[in-house]
Design an enzyme around this catalytic site. Structure first.
Site, PDB file in Angstrom:
ATOM      1  N   ASP A 164       0.854  -1.204   0.000  1.00 52.45           N
ATOM      2  CA  ASP A 164       0.000   0.000   0.000  1.00 52.45           C
ATOM      3  C   ASP A 164       0.888   1.251   0.000  1.00 52.45           C
ATOM      4  O   ASP A 164       2.115   1.160   0.053  1.00 52.45           O
ATOM      5  CB  ASP A 164      -0.980  -0.021   1.188  1.00 52.45           C
ATOM      6  CG  ASP A 164      -0.293   0.068   2.546  1.00 52.45           C
ATOM      7  OD1 ASP A 164       0.604   0.912   2.718  1.00 52.45           O
ATOM      8  OD2 ASP A 164      -0.665  -0.704   3.461  1.00 52.45           O
ATOM      9  N   HIS A 194       8.384  -5.465  -1.278  1.00 53.65           N
ATOM     10  CA  HIS A 194       7.487  -6.367  -2.014  1.00 53.65           C
ATOM     11  C   HIS A 194       6.706  -5.661  -3.114  1.00 53.65           C
ATOM     12  O   HIS A 194       5.709  -6.187  -3.592  1.00 53.65           O
ATOM     13  CB  HIS A 194       6.529  -7.076  -1.040  1.00 53.65           C
ATOM     14  CG  HIS A 194       7.223  -8.028  -0.103  1.00 53.65           C
ATOM     15  ND1 HIS A 194       6.664  -8.493   1.063  1.00 53.65           N
ATOM     16  CD2 HIS A 194       8.460  -8.598  -0.182  1.00 53.65           C
ATOM     17  CE1 HIS A 194       7.517  -9.322   1.660  1.00 53.65           C
ATOM     18  NE2 HIS A 194       8.607  -9.388   0.919  1.00 53.65           N
ATOM     19  N   GLY A 246       4.111  -4.568  13.364  1.00 57.85           N
ATOM     20  CA  GLY A 246       2.970  -5.110  12.621  1.00 57.85           C
ATOM     21  C   GLY A 246       3.335  -6.153  11.587  1.00 57.85           C
ATOM     22  O   GLY A 246       2.706  -6.223  10.541  1.00 57.85           O
ATOM     23  N   THR A 247       4.334  -6.956  11.898  1.00 58.69           N
ATOM     24  CA  THR A 247       4.681  -8.040  10.967  1.00 58.69           C
ATOM     25  C   THR A 247       4.817  -9.356  11.727  1.00 58.69           C
ATOM     26  O   THR A 247       5.343  -9.378  12.840  1.00 58.69           O
ATOM     27  CB  THR A 247       5.959  -7.744  10.161  1.00 58.69           C
ATOM     28  OG1 THR A 247       6.294  -8.901   9.375  1.00 58.69           O
ATOM     29  CG2 THR A 247       7.148  -7.365  11.024  1.00 58.69           C
ATOM     30  N   ASN A 283       3.459  -5.221  18.392  1.00 58.44           N
ATOM     31  CA  ASN A 283       2.521  -6.200  17.826  1.00 58.44           C
ATOM     32  C   ASN A 283       1.580  -6.654  18.944  1.00 58.44           C
ATOM     33  O   ASN A 283       2.038  -6.935  20.041  1.00 58.44           O
ATOM     34  CB  ASN A 283       3.314  -7.404  17.274  1.00 58.44           C
ATOM     35  CG  ASN A 283       2.505  -8.232  16.283  1.00 58.44           C
ATOM     36  OD1 ASN A 283       1.372  -8.597  16.546  1.00 58.44           O
ATOM     37  ND2 ASN A 283       3.108  -8.524  15.143  1.00 58.44           N
TER      38      ASN A 283
HETATM   39  C1  BV8 Z   1      12.195 -15.516  -2.766  1.00 64.25           C
HETATM   40  C2  BV8 Z   1       2.715 -10.348  -2.124  1.00 64.25           C
HETATM   41  C3  BV8 Z   1      13.906 -16.507  -4.090  1.00 64.25           C
HETATM   42  C4  BV8 Z   1       1.422 -10.583  -2.624  1.00 64.25           C
HETATM   43  C5  BV8 Z   1       4.054 -11.414  -0.609  1.00 64.25           C
HETATM   44  C6  BV8 Z   1      13.415 -19.062   3.919  1.00 64.25           C
HETATM   45  C7  BV8 Z   1      12.676 -19.881   4.765  1.00 64.25           C
HETATM   46  C8  BV8 Z   1      11.392 -20.323   4.401  1.00 64.25           C
HETATM   47  C9  BV8 Z   1      10.830 -19.941   3.175  1.00 64.25           C
HETATM   48  C10 BV8 Z   1      11.555 -19.115   2.352  1.00 64.25           C
HETATM   49  C11 BV8 Z   1      12.824 -18.691   2.731  1.00 64.25           C
HETATM   50  N1  BV8 Z   1      13.293 -17.909   1.736  1.00 64.25           N
HETATM   51  C12 BV8 Z   1      12.356 -17.798   0.761  1.00 64.25           C
HETATM   52  C13 BV8 Z   1      11.282 -18.528   1.106  1.00 64.25           C
HETATM   53  C14 BV8 Z   1      10.046 -18.703   0.307  1.00 64.25           C
HETATM   54  C15 BV8 Z   1       9.078 -17.558   0.461  1.00 64.25           C
HETATM   55  C16 BV8 Z   1       8.669 -17.459   1.916  1.00 64.25           C
HETATM   56  O1  BV8 Z   1       9.143 -16.646   2.679  1.00 64.25           O
HETATM   57  N2  BV8 Z   1       7.758 -18.301   2.339  1.00 64.25           N
HETATM   58  C17 BV8 Z   1       7.307 -18.306   3.721  1.00 64.25           C
HETATM   59  C18 BV8 Z   1       5.897 -17.756   3.792  1.00 64.25           C
HETATM   60  C19 BV8 Z   1       7.391 -19.686   4.265  1.00 64.25           C
HETATM   61  N3  BV8 Z   1       9.652 -16.309  -0.004  1.00 64.25           N
HETATM   62  C20 BV8 Z   1       9.618 -15.948  -1.280  1.00 64.25           C
HETATM   63  O2  BV8 Z   1       9.113 -16.660  -2.133  1.00 64.25           O
HETATM   64  C21 BV8 Z   1      10.271 -14.646  -1.649  1.00 64.25           C
HETATM   65  N4  BV8 Z   1      11.060 -14.834  -2.804  1.00 64.25           N
HETATM   66  O3  BV8 Z   1      12.699 -15.886  -1.747  1.00 64.25           O
HETATM   67  O4  BV8 Z   1      12.721 -15.728  -3.990  1.00 64.25           O
HETATM   68  C22 BV8 Z   1      14.553 -16.122  -5.350  1.00 64.25           C
HETATM   69  C23 BV8 Z   1      15.780 -15.552  -5.287  1.00 64.25           C
HETATM   70  C24 BV8 Z   1      16.424 -15.173  -6.474  1.00 64.25           C
HETATM   71  C25 BV8 Z   1      15.779 -15.378  -7.674  1.00 64.25           C
HETATM   72  C26 BV8 Z   1      14.513 -15.937  -7.726  1.00 64.25           C
HETATM   73  C27 BV8 Z   1      13.883 -16.306  -6.550  1.00 64.25           C
HETATM   74  C28 BV8 Z   1       9.215 -13.637  -2.104  1.00 64.25           C
HETATM   75  C29 BV8 Z   1       8.312 -13.252  -0.991  1.00 64.25           C
HETATM   76  C30 BV8 Z   1       7.039 -12.715  -1.597  1.00 64.25           C
HETATM   77  C31 BV8 Z   1       6.439 -11.698  -0.740  1.00 64.25           C
HETATM   78  N5  BV8 Z   1       5.169 -11.275  -1.269  1.00 64.25           N
HETATM   79  N6  BV8 Z   1       2.914 -11.271  -1.131  1.00 64.25           N
HETATM   80  C32 BV8 Z   1       0.513  -9.475  -2.382  1.00 64.25           C
HETATM   81  O5  BV8 Z   1       0.673  -8.555  -1.592  1.00 64.25           O
HETATM   82  O6  BV8 Z   1      -0.444  -9.629  -3.081  1.00 64.25           O
HETATM   83  S1  BV8 Z   1       4.083 -11.819   1.035  1.00 64.25           S
HETATM   84  C33 BV8 Z   1       2.952 -10.963   1.969  1.00 64.25           C
HETATM   85  O7  BV8 Z   1       3.500 -11.208   3.262  1.00 64.25           O
HETATM   86  C34 BV8 Z   1       2.838  -9.472   1.867  1.00 64.25           C
HETATM   87  O8  BV8 Z   1       3.665  -8.865   0.941  1.00 64.25           O
HETATM   88  C35 BV8 Z   1       3.230  -9.032   3.274  1.00 64.25           C
HETATM   89  O9  BV8 Z   1       3.795  -7.768   3.326  1.00 64.25           O
HETATM   90  C36 BV8 Z   1       4.194 -10.068   3.674  1.00 64.25           C
HETATM   91  C37 BV8 Z   1       4.578 -10.157   5.093  1.00 64.25           C
HETATM   92  O10 BV8 Z   1       3.473 -10.421   5.918  1.00 64.25           O
HETATM   93  P1  BV8 Z   1       3.176  -9.462   7.123  1.00 64.25           P
HETATM   94  O11 BV8 Z   1       3.225  -8.084   6.627  1.00 64.25           O
HETATM   95  O12 BV8 Z   1       4.052  -9.826   8.239  1.00 64.25           O
HETATM   96  O13 BV8 Z   1       1.635  -9.801   7.416  1.00 64.25           O
HETATM   97  P2  BV8 Z   1       0.998 -10.951   8.332  1.00 64.25           P
HETATM   98  O14 BV8 Z   1      -0.431 -11.027   8.009  1.00 64.25           O
HETATM   99  O15 BV8 Z   1       1.776 -12.195   8.275  1.00 64.25           O
HETATM  100  O16 BV8 Z   1       1.185 -10.412   9.819  1.00 64.25           O
HETATM  101  C38 BV8 Z   1       0.518  -9.280  10.284  1.00 64.25           C
HETATM  102  C39 BV8 Z   1       0.992  -8.997  11.689  1.00 64.25           C
HETATM  103  O17 BV8 Z   1       0.393  -7.816  12.126  1.00 64.25           O
HETATM  104  C40 BV8 Z   1       0.590 -10.101  12.692  1.00 64.25           C
HETATM  105  O18 BV8 Z   1       1.722 -10.456  13.472  1.00 64.25           O
HETATM  106  C41 BV8 Z   1      -0.474  -9.426  13.559  1.00 64.25           C
HETATM  107  O19 BV8 Z   1      -0.465  -9.871  14.906  1.00 64.25           O
HETATM  108  C42 BV8 Z   1      -0.025  -7.987  13.467  1.00 64.25           C
HETATM  109  N7  BV8 Z   1      -1.085  -6.992  13.713  1.00 64.25           N
HETATM  110  C43 BV8 Z   1      -2.423  -7.102  13.527  1.00 64.25           C
HETATM  111  N8  BV8 Z   1      -3.044  -5.944  13.881  1.00 64.25           N
HETATM  112  C44 BV8 Z   1      -2.055  -5.108  14.293  1.00 64.25           C
HETATM  113  C45 BV8 Z   1      -0.817  -5.754  14.201  1.00 64.25           C
HETATM  114  N9  BV8 Z   1       0.343  -5.173  14.543  1.00 64.25           N
HETATM  115  C46 BV8 Z   1       0.291  -3.909  15.000  1.00 64.25           C
HETATM  116  N10 BV8 Z   1      -0.868  -3.194  15.113  1.00 64.25           N
HETATM  117  C47 BV8 Z   1      -2.046  -3.767  14.774  1.00 64.25           C
HETATM  118  N11 BV8 Z   1      -3.192  -3.060  14.906  1.00 64.25           N
END
Ligand code: BV8
Ligand code: ZN
Length: 246
Positions: free
Chosen positions: A107, A122, A190-191, A216
């Protein structure tokens, strides 16, 4: 409203800090009305599987469905504004000698709150590019429900977002990693710290001796290495700014 209390050592550390990394995720925008990703009831992934929508394979298989999901998310942003958490982050940046804001969010609420140059790891929800030749393509009205064609090569338009399995853009990633290695303090806000390589930033900083402060309402995998401020960012962050610079 209850007063938020902070440890005196944290207040002193922030007053004295030169280099601070501010690292944000979807939770910082939750109080603006945007769903996070992994909330089991409201999260974007509660209704859709990431591999069905946020991968290059999904787009190749069914571009219209993926495109429509992003158009729906773009429409959801129409009435969304920054919340006090985004404004407090902009205030922190203005107060600190050297603050680097790195966001996983696609955003533009940090920009709308006055943050000059957030590093977007991202990508950007409102930008587009050609899925084939990569050229930047213009914004599209959010009701257009088929992806336009590239005028250079005829390829399909896609959002300029990093999908699972795609590499992060090199320059933003390198700048973020440098800021993590140099930071004295990291504010992780917030992550869930589950998406890599972004989630490694606070861990990298911790390894080089930084204080990791987490904002968080829920526990995360960073809890064991962080000073935890348990609560919503729109409440905790303005209180923190007021406590550090009364
Ligand atoms: C890559 C976009 C290689 C879509 C997104 C190592 C270990 C394990 C896996 C991997 C690793 N390395 C890579 C991986 C694979 C993968 C990955 O991480 N998988 C995980 C999930 C297991 N990663 C990838 O594929 C990455 N690419 O590594 O490529 C490569 C290298 C060279 C050449 C080619 C390839 C790419 C990652 C893609 C990221 N894109 N989606 C879209 O937006 O449509 S991820 C998505 O998650 C969003 O972008 C988002 O920003 C991101 C992170 O999530 P958060 O922001 O943390 O959100 P979440 O909901 O999880 O949490 C919210 C938090 O807020 C919670 O904790 C909650 O309690 C808190 N909250 C709630 N309310 C509040 C609050 N906090 C404060 N105040 C509040 N009021
Ligand atoms: Zn093209």
């Amino acid at each position: 409203m209850a007063v938020v209390e902070f440890a005196p050592q944290l207040i002193e550390a922030l007053r004295a800090a030169e280099r601070v990394l501010i690292f944000t995720g979807a939770g910082v925008s939750a109080e603006s009305g945007l769903p996070t990703f992994r909330d089991p009831q409201q999260g974007l992934w509660a209704k859709f599987r990431p591999e069905d929508l946020a991968t290059p394979e999904a787009f190749a298989r069914d571009p219209e469905t993926v495109w429509r999901w992003y158009q729906w998310r773009r429409r959801m942003h129409a009435d969304v504004a920054p919340n006090p958490g985004h404004h407090a982050i902009a205030a922190l940046e203005a107060r600190l000698p050297q603050a680097t804001l790195v966001t996983q969010n696609v955003d533009r609420l940090h920009e709308l709150a006055g943050s000059a140059a957030p590093i977007h790891l991202h990508g950007h929800l409102f930008r587009n590019r050609c899925a084939d030749c990569g050229i930047a393509m213009p914004e599209v009205a959010p009701e257009i429900d088929t992806p336009p064609l590239c005028t250079s090569c005829g390829g399909l338009c896609r959002p300029d977002i990093v999908w699972f399995g795609e590499g992060l853009p090199a320059e933003p990633w390198e700048a973020a990693a440098r800021a993590a290695q140099e930071a004295e303090i990291v504010l992780s806000i917030g992550t869930s710290a589950t998406v890599h390589p972004a989630a490694e930033l606070p861990r990298m900083a911790h390894r080089t001796g930084a204080l990791v402060v987490q904002v968080n309402p829920q526990p995360t995998r960073l809890d064991p290495i962080a000073h935890n401020l348990r609560g919503p960012s729109a409440k905790i962050l303005p209180a923190l700014v007021a406590a550090v610079w009364p």
